[in-house]
Design an enzyme around this catalytic site. Structure first.
Site, short mmCIF file in Angstrom:
data_model
loop_
_atom_site.label_atom_id
_atom_site.label_comp_id
_atom_site.label_asym_id
_atom_site.label_seq_id
_atom_site.Cartn_x
_atom_site.Cartn_y
_atom_site.Cartn_z
N GLU A 1 -36.49 -32.05 10.11
CA GLU A 1 -35.45 -31.51 9.38
C GLU A 1 -35.66 -29.93 8.98
O GLU A 1 -36.77 -29.48 8.76
CB GLU A 1 -35.62 -32.23 7.92
CG GLU A 1 -34.65 -31.49 6.73
CD GLU A 1 -35.27 -31.96 5.21
OE1 GLU A 1 -34.72 -31.11 4.36
OE2 GLU A 1 -35.79 -32.92 5.21
N LYS B 1 -34.36 -40.40 -0.34
CA LYS B 1 -35.53 -39.59 -0.34
C LYS B 1 -35.88 -39.59 -1.92
O LYS B 1 -35.25 -39.39 -2.77
CB LYS B 1 -35.09 -38.00 0.04
CG LYS B 1 -36.06 -36.86 -0.32
CD LYS B 1 -35.43 -35.62 -0.03
CE LYS B 1 -36.12 -34.58 -0.56
NZ LYS B 1 -35.66 -33.15 -0.21
#
Length: 200
Positions: free
Chosen positions: A44, A134
């Site tokens: 990411e 998350k």
């Protein structure tokens, strides 16, 4: 299949991901290579500057050559979704849970992993059709948070981010976390063997 189900493929095989925040193009390329060589599939790049966008585009290009997916992080507005998709991001990550951003990502057909830190946020995320979330900041929440969340939310799959490295990653995985995220740990040669052991 909805976009959210794509996380089963993105994160389903490997319990580690890499987050390369504000590292510039060259450093991001180097650390992404380290991650991929270890066996980490997902990288990411948080999108906060034009340099981040350049790094994202380059990692998308290099990742495609190796069959690896690259996501865009720190997505806090719908405008960023268009930017991330144009750069080739395969998925999005947000620090918090904003239903407007979630709906915009769903409308755009790209998986989004929003951040949560409370049962209320987890429940709201489920109502938006999300099953992968998350948990941030993970070390502030602590490993027991994840054990408590398994009771009321047995079907939620958590990605733990924030303050995790080779010294504590296994604790979070043992608590039921599906994926843990590392960043600067990839630059610490003393941690690489222990990170690789999590993938074996």
């Amino acid at each position: 299949m909805t976009a959210q189900h794509d996380f089963d493929e993105i994160f389903g095989r490997v319990p580690l991901m890499a987050i390369l925040r504000g590292m510039g193009v060259d450093r991001s390329v180097r650390l992404a290579g380290t991650a991929w060589d270890l066996g980490i599939d997902s990288v990411e790049v948080p999108l906060q500057t034009e340099e981040d966008e350049r790094a994202l585009r380059e990692l998308v290009r290099l990742g495609a050559e190796r069959g690896k997916l690259v996501g865009a992080g720190t997505i806090v507005s719908p405008d960023q979704i268009t930017l991330a998709q144009a750069a080739g991001a395969a998925y999005l990550v947000s620090p918090g849970l904003d239903p407007i951003v979630v709906r915009a990502a769903q409308d755009a057909g790209i998986p989004i992993l929003p951040g949560v830190a409370t049962p209320t946020e987890v429940q709201l995320a489920q109502s938006l059709g999300l099953t992968w979330l998350k948990a941030f900041p993970a070390t502030w929440l602590g490993v027991d948070w994840f054990r408590h969340m398994k009771g009321p939310f047995p079907h939620v799959r958590f990605v733990a981010t924030g303050g995790i490295d080779a010294s504590n990653a296994q604790e979070f995985l043992d608590a039921g976390v599906r994926v843990v995220a590392v960043g600067s740990a990839l630059e610490d040669a003393s941690q690489l063997d222990r990170l690789a052991a999590l993938l074996s």
